[in-house]
Design an enzyme around this catalytic site. Structure first.
Site, PDB file in Angstrom:
ATOM      1  N   HIS A 144     -68.212  66.765  -9.170  1.00  9.39           N
ATOM      2  CA  HIS A 144     -67.431  67.531 -10.145  1.00  9.39           C
ATOM      3  C   HIS A 144     -68.273  67.925 -11.362  1.00  9.39           C
ATOM      4  O   HIS A 144     -69.455  68.099 -11.221  1.00  9.39           O
ATOM      5  CB  HIS A 144     -66.161  66.756 -10.537  1.00  9.39           C
ATOM      6  CG  HIS A 144     -65.436  66.245  -9.312  1.00  9.39           C
ATOM      7  ND1 HIS A 144     -64.593  67.021  -8.579  1.00  9.39           N
ATOM      8  CD2 HIS A 144     -65.504  65.041  -8.666  1.00  9.39           C
ATOM      9  CE1 HIS A 144     -64.138  66.327  -7.536  1.00  9.39           C
ATOM     10  NE2 HIS A 144     -64.682  65.127  -7.562  1.00  9.39           N
ATOM     11  N   GLU A 170     -62.724  61.463 -13.462  1.00  7.71           N
ATOM     12  CA  GLU A 170     -63.788  61.194 -12.497  1.00  7.71           C
ATOM     13  C   GLU A 170     -65.148  61.757 -12.928  1.00  7.71           C
ATOM     14  O   GLU A 170     -66.176  61.092 -12.798  1.00  7.71           O
ATOM     15  CB  GLU A 170     -63.378  61.781 -11.138  1.00  7.71           C
ATOM     16  CG  GLU A 170     -64.376  61.531 -10.032  1.00  7.71           C
ATOM     17  CD  GLU A 170     -63.924  62.132  -8.698  1.00  7.71           C
ATOM     18  OE1 GLU A 170     -62.815  62.691  -8.627  1.00  7.71           O
ATOM     19  OE2 GLU A 170     -64.698  62.036  -7.736  1.00  7.71           O
ATOM     20  N   HIS A 212     -68.633  59.732  -6.181  1.00  6.28           N
ATOM     21  CA  HIS A 212     -67.250  60.104  -6.528  1.00  6.28           C
ATOM     22  C   HIS A 212     -66.402  58.865  -6.790  1.00  6.28           C
ATOM     23  O   HIS A 212     -66.805  57.742  -6.508  1.00  6.28           O
ATOM     24  CB  HIS A 212     -66.609  60.895  -5.368  1.00  6.28           C
ATOM     25  CG  HIS A 212     -67.181  62.265  -5.215  1.00  6.28           C
ATOM     26  ND1 HIS A 212     -66.469  63.393  -5.518  1.00  6.28           N
ATOM     27  CD2 HIS A 212     -68.413  62.678  -4.802  1.00  6.28           C
ATOM     28  CE1 HIS A 212     -67.237  64.461  -5.303  1.00  6.28           C
ATOM     29  NE2 HIS A 212     -68.415  64.047  -4.856  1.00  6.28           N
ATOM     30  N   GLU A 235     -67.382  57.066  -2.198  1.00  7.86           N
ATOM     31  CA  GLU A 235     -66.176  56.888  -3.003  1.00  7.86           C
ATOM     32  C   GLU A 235     -66.264  55.463  -3.531  1.00  7.86           C
ATOM     33  O   GLU A 235     -65.929  54.506  -2.838  1.00  7.86           O
ATOM     34  CB  GLU A 235     -64.919  57.063  -2.150  1.00  7.86           C
ATOM     35  CG  GLU A 235     -64.636  58.500  -1.756  1.00  7.86           C
ATOM     36  CD  GLU A 235     -64.144  59.363  -2.906  1.00  7.86           C
ATOM     37  OE1 GLU A 235     -64.004  58.865  -4.035  1.00  7.86           O
ATOM     38  OE2 GLU A 235     -63.892  60.550  -2.663  1.00  7.86           O
TER      39      GLU A 235
HETATM   40 ZN    ZN Z   1     -64.402  63.496  -6.255  1.00  7.81          ZN
END
Ligand code: ZN
Length: 473
Positions: A281, A297, A350, A415
């Site tokens: 992002h 995030e 992430h 993640e």
């Molecule tokens: Zn993400």
């Protein structure tokens, strides 16, 4: 669990909270909540399958080299019951399939579900929703499975296999802190299978069809190998376990001389190799949001990424960041950078989140990959990050995300944890917690680089210390 969980698991992805959506190039493949990477025992061998049946009953007998507890799963459509044997290996890579004329069961199948961790799976394909029971005998080394109360009495196990040849010699050669070769003298009829186990790092080699007639060699002090163990693991299998001081790659070669099996071990330097760190992002794309207002995030993953960069660079690994500040970067530019620079590895960082109706209900680390060169790297990373963060390892999943799909080198999307979960979120919000995730990511990168010596080429690549088929099947 495996099959029913797919839809649910897909919802957990932050994409479906509407935030990572641009990364999703195709529909998600079935994910697997139950796939975790854990330290495993030395795998037992499944020695034989035998069965007896009547019109309406079936008894299947499995004989194992060492006791194992089968884990049962019942599926409805199609009707199916399967049993997983954890830390168990088949003697053949091929799935054994037995079509049956039985009223209740159409077929029984035995296969190696995953190599690493080693999980053998016995499947009963049912014609109707019948109960399958299991009992253990001989201290858990014999398993009896019964459908319809069993059929035709207990099958007789085949007589134990006899070794056709012997291991008569063993030696360590060309030893250094970075490499070593173990050689064995054994008849040409013996089949050799090698695999890698972690925690602690070791290479295990099963020599099938052989009796043990040699002492293990004593490795040099301070070399790559710390110890070699050789045991008659089952009547015709010698198990050779090579304990390592560092992660390494390995390759088995067969020769024609007296020492005709060679296990070559090479540990590479992580120093000097190039890793792309991609904080997800950024800029106008905030990513998912946290368990408390203001926690987003893009900020968390940038900080973790910069920490990974610092740790890796301190160890001599070269790092390029796709972004080092709060900038928006088009997804496709991220793998493009990695390919242009000819990087060794690509890591996208992430945080996960559940959709609103299940907010805060899930915790743990997940790994995503897509290309064929990446599943081993994903397994190594999952183990490293979840162990360091002390979070549940929620599996490695094949998914066509743009950032990993476009990379020519091994590439994963981590993640780290669930930003909407109070425990994971508090960790991701704190400098100490972020440092922990960064340490785990850096440790996984270094472990993988050490185990993938570029000089060993594709042989070593296919033998890396991780899973090949963890989510298949
Ligand atoms: Zn993400």
């Amino acid at each position: 669990m495996r099959f029913q969980s797919a839809a649910r698991a897909a919802r957990s992805w932050c994409a479906l909270a509407g935030l990572c959506l641009a990364a999703l190039a195709t529909a998600p493949a079935a994910a697997d909540d139950s796939a975790t990477t854990k330290p495993i025992d030395q795998p037992a061998l499944v020695e034989s399958l035998s069965y007896r049946q009547t019109d309406s009953g079936l008894t299947v007998r499995l004989d194992l080299s060492h006791p194992r507890d089968p884990q049962k799963t019942v599926l409805r459509e199609p009707a199916k019951v399967y049993f997983d044997l954890r830390a168990a290996r088949l003697r053949s890579d091929q799935t054994q399939s037995y079509p049956l004329s039985n009223k209740l069961v159409s077929a029984v199948r035995l296969g190696q579900f995953t190599d690493s961790p080693a999980v053998a799976r016995l499947v009963f394909d049912l014609r109707t929703a019948a109960e399958v029971t299991v009992t253990q005998e001989d201290g858990g080394r014999t398993l009896l499975f019964k459908v319809g109360g069993g059929g035709g009495g207990t099958p007789v196990a085949p007589s134990p296999r006899q070794p056709a040849t012997s291991i008569t010699k063993s030696a360590m050669q060309a030893e250094s802190a970075q490499s070593a070769t173990l050689t064995l003298g054994v008849g040409a009829s013996a089949a050799v299978k090698a695999f890698y186990l972690t925690q602690p790092d070791r290479v295990v080699m099963d020599v099938e069809g052989a009796a043990l007639r040699a002492e293990p060699p004593t490795p040099a002090a301070d070399g790559l190998v710390s110890a070699v163990h050789m045991t008659q693991f089952s009547p015709d299998v010698v198990r050779v376990t090579v304990d390592l001081r560092r992660p390494c790659g390995y390759a088995v070669t067969r020769g024609t001389g007296e020492t005709n099996v060679a296990l070559r071990l090479v540990s590479a330097e992580a120093k000097g190799r190039l890793v792309i760190i991609d904080p997800g992002h950024g800029g106008k794309d905030p990513g998912c949001s946290g368990y408390k207002p203001g926690l987003v995030e893009k900020t968390v993953v940038l900080d973790i990424g910069l920490r990974v960069q610092r740790i890796l660079e301190a160890k001599g690994v070269r790092v390029s960041m796709t972004r080092a500040d709060d900038t928006f970067i088009v997804l496709g530019d991220r793998p493009a950078l990695a390919n242009k620079l000819g990087a060794d590895l690509f890591v996208s960082i992430h945080c996960n989140a559940m959709p609103d109706d299940m907010k805060g209900q899930r915790s743990g680390t997940e790994l995503y990959y897509y290309t064929p060169q990446s599943p081993d790297f994903a397994s190594v990373m999952l183990q490293a990050v979840s162990a360091e963060a002390k979070l549940p390892a929620r599996g490695t999943h094949e998914r066509a995300f743009v950032v990993v799909k476009g990379c020519s080198m091994p590439s994963v999307l981590v993640e780290t944890g669930y930003l909407d979960h109070a425990g994971d979120g508090a960790m991701l919000d704190s400098p100490a917690g972020r440092e922990t995730f960064a340490r785990g990511i850096a440790a996984g990168v270094i472990r993988y680089l050490q185990a993938r010596p570029p000089t060993m080429g594709t042989t070593a690549a296919s033998n890396a210390p991780a899973s090949r088929a963890e989510n298949k099947g």
